[in-house]
Enzyme design. Structure first.
Site, PDB file in Angstrom:
ATOM      1  N   GLY A  30       1.052  16.455 -19.694  1.00 53.38           N
ATOM      2  CA  GLY A  30       1.540  16.167 -18.354  1.00 53.38           C
ATOM      3  C   GLY A  30       3.008  15.790 -18.386  1.00 53.38           C
ATOM      4  O   GLY A  30       3.464  15.138 -19.330  1.00 53.38           O
ATOM      5  N   SER A  31       3.745  16.208 -17.372  1.00 51.79           N
ATOM      6  CA  SER A  31       5.194  15.984 -17.376  1.00 51.79           C
ATOM      7  C   SER A  31       5.731  15.675 -15.990  1.00 51.79           C
ATOM      8  O   SER A  31       6.868  15.997 -15.669  1.00 51.79           O
ATOM      9  CB  SER A  31       5.903  17.229 -17.920  1.00 51.79           C
ATOM     10  OG  SER A  31       5.572  18.372 -17.125  1.00 51.79           O
ATOM     11  N   TRP A  34       5.290  10.104 -13.895  1.00 50.76           N
ATOM     12  CA  TRP A  34       4.743   9.118 -14.823  1.00 50.76           C
ATOM     13  C   TRP A  34       4.717   9.675 -16.235  1.00 50.76           C
ATOM     14  O   TRP A  34       5.026   8.966 -17.208  1.00 50.76           O
ATOM     15  CB  TRP A  34       3.367   8.701 -14.343  1.00 50.76           C
ATOM     16  CG  TRP A  34       2.615   7.635 -15.087  1.00 50.76           C
ATOM     17  CD1 TRP A  34       1.256   7.571 -15.183  1.00 50.76           C
ATOM     18  CD2 TRP A  34       3.105   6.490 -15.782  1.00 50.76           C
ATOM     19  NE1 TRP A  34       0.883   6.456 -15.911  1.00 50.76           N
ATOM     20  CE2 TRP A  34       2.006   5.768 -16.284  1.00 50.76           C
ATOM     21  CE3 TRP A  34       4.391   6.003 -16.039  1.00 50.76           C
ATOM     22  CZ2 TRP A  34       2.127   4.604 -17.031  1.00 50.76           C
ATOM     23  CZ3 TRP A  34       4.533   4.834 -16.786  1.00 50.76           C
ATOM     24  CH2 TRP A  34       3.398   4.143 -17.268  1.00 50.76           C
ATOM     25  N   PHE A  62       3.833  22.020 -17.042  1.00 52.21           N
ATOM     26  CA  PHE A  62       3.400  23.105 -16.155  1.00 52.21           C
ATOM     27  C   PHE A  62       4.666  23.833 -15.703  1.00 52.21           C
ATOM     28  O   PHE A  62       5.501  23.263 -15.002  1.00 52.21           O
ATOM     29  CB  PHE A  62       2.633  22.552 -14.958  1.00 52.21           C
ATOM     30  CG  PHE A  62       2.158  23.609 -13.999  1.00 52.21           C
ATOM     31  CD1 PHE A  62       1.042  24.368 -14.287  1.00 52.21           C
ATOM     32  CD2 PHE A  62       2.843  23.854 -12.816  1.00 52.21           C
ATOM     33  CE1 PHE A  62       0.607  25.358 -13.408  1.00 52.21           C
ATOM     34  CE2 PHE A  62       2.421  24.834 -11.943  1.00 52.21           C
ATOM     35  CZ  PHE A  62       1.295  25.590 -12.240  1.00 52.21           C
ATOM     36  N   LYS A 141      -5.174   7.557 -13.204  1.00 51.52           N
ATOM     37  CA  LYS A 141      -5.762   6.577 -12.299  1.00 51.52           C
ATOM     38  C   LYS A 141      -6.547   7.301 -11.215  1.00 51.52           C
ATOM     39  O   LYS A 141      -6.002   7.691 -10.177  1.00 51.52           O
ATOM     40  CB  LYS A 141      -4.664   5.684 -11.714  1.00 51.52           C
ATOM     41  CG  LYS A 141      -3.953   4.863 -12.794  1.00 51.52           C
ATOM     42  CD  LYS A 141      -2.860   3.975 -12.246  1.00 51.52           C
ATOM     43  CE  LYS A 141      -2.247   3.126 -13.352  1.00 51.52           C
ATOM     44  NZ  LYS A 141      -1.188   2.225 -12.867  1.00 51.52           N
ATOM     45  N   LYS A 228      -7.450   0.565  -7.140  1.00 55.21           N
ATOM     46  CA  LYS A 228      -6.294  -0.082  -6.512  1.00 55.21           C
ATOM     47  C   LYS A 228      -5.536   0.893  -5.617  1.00 55.21           C
ATOM     48  O   LYS A 228      -4.887   0.490  -4.651  1.00 55.21           O
ATOM     49  CB  LYS A 228      -5.386  -0.698  -7.574  1.00 55.21           C
ATOM     50  CG  LYS A 228      -4.859   0.275  -8.622  1.00 55.21           C
ATOM     51  CD  LYS A 228      -3.517   0.876  -8.265  1.00 55.21           C
ATOM     52  CE  LYS A 228      -3.076   1.885  -9.310  1.00 55.21           C
ATOM     53  NZ  LYS A 228      -1.723   2.416  -9.062  1.00 55.21           N
ATOM     54  N   ARG A 292       3.337   5.044  -4.388  1.00 53.86           N
ATOM     55  CA  ARG A 292       3.390   6.239  -3.538  1.00 53.86           C
ATOM     56  C   ARG A 292       2.239   6.289  -2.540  1.00 53.86           C
ATOM     57  O   ARG A 292       2.384   6.849  -1.446  1.00 53.86           O
ATOM     58  CB  ARG A 292       3.395   7.499  -4.408  1.00 53.86           C
ATOM     59  CG  ARG A 292       2.096   7.806  -5.102  1.00 53.86           C
ATOM     60  CD  ARG A 292       2.142   9.102  -5.893  1.00 53.86           C
ATOM     61  NE  ARG A 292       3.048   9.018  -7.013  1.00 53.86           N
ATOM     62  CZ  ARG A 292       2.945   9.802  -8.088  1.00 53.86           C
ATOM     63  NH1 ARG A 292       1.980  10.691  -8.173  1.00 53.86           N
ATOM     64  NH2 ARG A 292       3.790   9.688  -9.079  1.00 53.86           N
ATOM     65  N   ASN A 293       1.071   5.701  -2.888  1.00 52.44           N
ATOM     66  CA  ASN A 293      -0.048   5.715  -1.946  1.00 52.44           C
ATOM     67  C   ASN A 293       0.286   4.882  -0.709  1.00 52.44           C
ATOM     68  O   ASN A 293       0.004   5.294   0.418  1.00 52.44           O
ATOM     69  CB  ASN A 293      -1.302   5.168  -2.639  1.00 52.44           C
ATOM     70  CG  ASN A 293      -1.813   6.117  -3.710  1.00 52.44           C
ATOM     71  OD1 ASN A 293      -2.494   7.089  -3.422  1.00 52.44           O
ATOM     72  ND2 ASN A 293      -1.456   5.836  -4.966  1.00 52.44           N
ATOM     73  N   GLN A 321      -3.045   9.626  -5.210  1.00 53.25           N
ATOM     74  CA  GLN A 321      -4.418   9.643  -5.707  1.00 53.25           C
ATOM     75  C   GLN A 321      -5.376   8.825  -4.845  1.00 53.25           C
ATOM     76  O   GLN A 321      -6.590   8.933  -4.993  1.00 53.25           O
ATOM     77  CB  GLN A 321      -4.439   9.115  -7.143  1.00 53.25           C
ATOM     78  CG  GLN A 321      -3.664   9.989  -8.118  1.00 53.25           C
ATOM     79  CD  GLN A 321      -4.216  11.402  -8.212  1.00 53.25           C
ATOM     80  OE1 GLN A 321      -5.320  11.614  -8.682  1.00 53.25           O
ATOM     81  NE2 GLN A 321      -3.456  12.374  -7.734  1.00 53.25           N
TER      82      GLN A 321
END
Length: 373
Positions: A30-31, A34, A62, A141, A228, A292-293, A321
């Protein structure tokens, strides 16, 4: 630098290097925002402990075109993820690899840091193609839904099921931009074999400004990291409605009550102290104020647009998420007839789906069962 090793029962992967053993290879799967932030840390620690870790760290990217250039080539030539972490230089030992299987070939530590809805597809591509000594550390998460649709599955369990390897988790109050700016913060590793694997994993992530604690209560660590985000959505709704810090404090308190109740009901055996680690109350607070949520849900209320449209406008290809996690939690609560016991979680799902106006969040807080005793 002097390196100490612990635990005589450790497997070969977790023993110091010798003439017959090569340093442990590490891959970051993953890039995004985070993933790139954690790459800055892992790039440092693998060089610092080069007798234990191979200092060349591969990062699966990706592939995307950014202003006519391949993102992987930009990272490998300019050492910057210009799309997801612009302005922050990645260590030169971080090597972007656009082929997933190739990026993981021979690596014994795989750091998973992708949106949780992509885990299954990634694992299917890697199934049977990773090192027999591979060990996964999940920074994801979220949760997934069991195939029969009647319950949740931890992301760590999903990875373990496909890849047939040990899986530990790292969660905490770790907003990626602050981690990338080398601001002091903490994180928690949930490691089921703490005495054997914990010290080595701590060395991989622990720096002066990214402080690690290791606990064995891995399922609680992981669930705190997922749930959370649902509470942060509630905080964003109240922000969008114009309420203040007192209201947000109520969201955090009631949200924490639902998190602890949920964990203990569905995954009994948690340690109360884990909720006071960085993965617990600390992550909840920082996400409800800066994540961000929260940001997306505040904008959702103010803009009056569909959640997916707001997310696309604000997150530059990243994803929040909280809404999908809320949906997965709701389906589990519905299947087990516990909707009335988790009104905050349920309200977040219904608001995200357009089944309830955002103002219903305040009614949920006002009538919460915690106030009825």
């Amino acid at each position: 630098m002097t390196v100490r090793f612990f635990g005589s029962a450790a497997s070969a992967l977790f023993r110091p290097n010798s003439t017959t053993m090569s340093p442990t290879k590490v891959t970051i799967v993953g890039s995004g925002n985070w993933g790139s932030a954690i790459a800055r840390i892992v790039g440092q620690t693998t060089k610092a402990y080069s007798n234990e870790f191979d200092p060349t760290v591969r990062m699966w990217v990706f592939e995307e075109m950014v202003n006519g250039e391949k993102l992987s080539e930009i990272i490998n030539t300019r050492h910057e993820n210009v799309k997801y972490l612009p302005g922050k230089i990645l260590p030169e030992n971080i090597v972007a690899v656009p082929d997933l299987v190739q990026s993981c070939d021979g690596s014994e530590i795989l750091i998973f840091v992708v949106p949780h809805q992509f885990v299954k597809g990634i694992c299917k591509q890697l199934e049977g193609k990773i090192s027999p000594n591979a060990h996964v550390v999940s920074l994801i998460k979220g949760v997934s839904v069991q195939e029969n649709g009647t319950g949740l599955k931890l992301i760590s369990d999903e990875i373990r099921e496909y890849l047939k390897c040990p899986v530990d988790v790292l969660m905490g109050a770790n907003l990626a931009p602050e981690v990338a700016n080398d601001m002091f913060c903490e994180a928690t590793i949930g490691c089921q074999t703490r005495s054997v694997h914990g010290p080595m994993l701590k060395r991989l992530f622990h720096t002066d400004n990214f402080r690690i604690s290791v606990v064995e209560d891995a399922h609680t660590v992981e669930l705190c990291g997922a749930l959370k985000n649902v509470v942060a959505c509630a905080a964003g709704f109240t922000d969008g409605l114009g309420y203040g810090d007192n209201t947000k404090a109520a969201v955090i308190r009631l949200g924490l009550m639902e998190i602890t109740k949920f964990v203990e009901h569905y995954y009994p055996g948690s340690n109360l102290s884990t909720f006071f680690e960085s993965c617990g109350i600390a992550d909840l607070i920082t996400t409800c104020y800066g994540g961000r949520n929260r940001k997306v849900c505040e904008a959702f209320v103010k803009a009056g647009k569909p959640m997916a449209e707001v997310e696309k406008e604000l997150l530059n290809g990243q994803s929040a998420q909280g809404p999908p996690t809320a949906a997965e939690v709701f389906h589990m609560l519905e299947a087990t007839n516990l909707i009335s016991s988790f009104p905050l979680f349920v309200a977040v799902h219904r608001i995200c789906q357009g089944e309830m106006p955002p103002s219903g969040m305040i009614d949920c807080l006002r009538d919460h069962p915690e106030h009825q005793a």
